[in-house]
Enzyme design. Structure first.
Site, PDB file in Angstrom:
ATOM      1  N   ILE A 138      47.785 -57.369  -8.937  1.00  0.00           N
ATOM      2  CA  ILE A 138      47.089 -56.811 -10.090  1.00  0.00           C
ATOM      3  C   ILE A 138      46.826 -57.946 -11.075  1.00  0.00           C
ATOM      4  O   ILE A 138      47.740 -58.683 -11.454  1.00  0.00           O
ATOM      5  CB  ILE A 138      47.928 -55.704 -10.751  1.00  0.00           C
ATOM      6  CG1 ILE A 138      48.188 -54.568  -9.764  1.00  0.00           C
ATOM      7  CG2 ILE A 138      47.218 -55.185 -11.997  1.00  0.00           C
ATOM      8  CD1 ILE A 138      46.955 -53.832  -9.288  1.00  0.00           C
ATOM      9  N   LYS A 139      45.581 -58.061 -11.472  1.00  0.00           N
ATOM     10  CA  LYS A 139      45.158 -59.173 -12.315  1.00  0.00           C
ATOM     11  C   LYS A 139      45.087 -58.714 -13.770  1.00  0.00           C
ATOM     12  O   LYS A 139      44.385 -57.752 -14.092  1.00  0.00           O
ATOM     13  CB  LYS A 139      43.782 -59.641 -11.820  1.00  0.00           C
ATOM     14  CG  LYS A 139      43.381 -61.039 -12.195  1.00  0.00           C
ATOM     15  CD  LYS A 139      42.091 -61.372 -11.448  1.00  0.00           C
ATOM     16  CE  LYS A 139      41.555 -62.727 -11.818  1.00  0.00           C
ATOM     17  NZ  LYS A 139      40.238 -62.954 -11.187  1.00  0.00           N
ATOM     18  N   ILE A 140      45.829 -59.407 -14.653  1.00  0.00           N
ATOM     19  CA  ILE A 140      45.830 -59.056 -16.074  1.00  0.00           C
ATOM     20  C   ILE A 140      45.726 -60.335 -16.900  1.00  0.00           C
ATOM     21  O   ILE A 140      46.191 -61.398 -16.480  1.00  0.00           O
ATOM     22  CB  ILE A 140      47.088 -58.255 -16.466  1.00  0.00           C
ATOM     23  CG1 ILE A 140      48.364 -59.035 -16.154  1.00  0.00           C
ATOM     24  CG2 ILE A 140      47.125 -56.909 -15.760  1.00  0.00           C
ATOM     25  CD1 ILE A 140      49.626 -58.320 -16.571  1.00  0.00           C
TER      26      ILE A 140
END
Length: 352
Positions: A138-140
């Site tokens: 998950i890219k944040i």
């Protein structure tokens, strides 16, 4: 062994900064994995906007989705999650063969949530469950809220690619969040071995902003100097006493990932941000053009640990000139967030 494959023995993995149905359906991504050793994939709203707008494979699905009671974000996710899942499946053999070190695919949460830790957490959990693949990341973004979300997601066992890092203080804050999350996970009695995270440090944007303010002899050197300094600090934190107990429990260090590696200044080598930063326990995520350029004429040798003293001299000279690199990093992060939001809004306009 081709030039791209020759990077592998030096402990670095190449990820492709692109994903689309065309890449999957044509077999291009499979060939890149097989022939060039691509070990992961990153995506973002700009990449998906280009794919959805230009690839007819999406149009029939998009037309059907618009007949359902979905909002623009739900339609977007319904379009891209199958692609992300397919890419995860394609890379699953690498994931298994490397015991979870390689084979990841990144999917970004809405950048509209960049300053909303609770919202980022909720979106990350939803996407993690929807894709349902162990090799998803998950890219944040690495805002304060993003770091808070990183800590919580790490504690929960969710893999994270935290992005938009431009300065050493930003990187240190990310590592603080990751290590704290691992410690909490271990204290909860959960296995830390499956958790994987990377810290994406952006390069070409640093030089693009700084170069006009620097003398000729320092231009094109700031980003690489920052990256080398960050890597030296990585070695201290993850191979020193701070991480020893977690490492003994099977925890993985949070590798640095070099991002924004397409050279923007035509006066510089088109493989500058690849050749200069090859080293153990790192990832370089490259756009198609940079991948092709390195395949054609790149030189693979371990460069990242070298010339650290020279890199520190460059940073010292930049600081002595009155440039605040930490403040510059904060500006670049905010500018990057603005661009991410604009891309995401354009994507939602397309799927509304």
């Amino acid at each position: 062994m081709n030039r791209l494959q020759a990077i592998r023995p030096f402990g670095q993995r190449l990820w492709l900064d692109n994903l689309s149905r065309e890449l999957l359906a044509s077999g291009t991504l499979a060939r890149l994995v097989e022939e060039d050793g691509i070990a992961g994939v990153t995506s973002n709203p700009t990449i998906f906007h280009k794919a959805i707008a230009s690839d007819p494979r999406y149009q029939e699905d998009l037309a059907a989705l618009k007949l359902r009671a979905l909002d623009a974000e739900q339609s977007y996710e319904a379009l891209v999650i199958p692609d992300v899942r397919a890419a995860c499946d394609l890379l699953a053999p690498q994931y298994r063969a490397s015991a979870g070190d390689d084979g990841y695919v990144s999917l970004e949460v809405s950048p509209l949530l960049a300053n909303d830790a609770a919202g980022t957490l909720a979106a990350a959990r939803r996407l993690w469950q929807a894709v349902d693949r162990a090799n998803l990341m998950i890219k944040i973004p690495a805002t304060a809220a993003g770091v808070e979300a990183l800590r919580a997601l790490t504690r929960e066992g969710v893999n994270v690619n935290i992005t938009l890092l431009f300065s050493l203080p930003q990187v240190e804050a990310v590592w603080d969040g990751y290590i704290t999350g691992l410690q909490q996970r271990l204290e909860d009695g959960n296995d830390v071995k499956p958790v994987k995270a990377v810290a994406s440090f952006f390069l070409s944007r640093v030089d693009s902003l700084l170069d006009p303010q620097l003398p000729d002899e320092l231009r094109g050197k700031a980003a690489i100097a920052l990256a080398k300094a960050a890597y030296a600090r990585y070695r201290q934190r993850f191979h020193g006493p701070e991480f020893a107990a977690l490492r003994a429990a099977g925890a993985r260090p949070q590798y640095l990932l070099w991002a924004s590696t397409g050279t923007k200044n035509p006066a510089y080598s088109d493989v500058l941000y690849v050749e200069s930063l090859i080293g153990q326990e790192t990832v370089n995520t490259v756009p198609d053009a940079t991948l092709a350029a390195f395949r054609d004429h790149g030189i693979a040798t371990e460069t990242l640990p070298r010339a650290l003293e020279d890199a520190m001299t460059v940073l010292h000279r930049i600081g002595a000139s009155g440039i605040d690199l930490a403040a510059l990093g904060d500006k670049l992060q905010q500018d990057g967030l603005k661009l991410f939001v604009e891309s995401y809004q354009a994507l939602l306009d397309l799927t509304a």
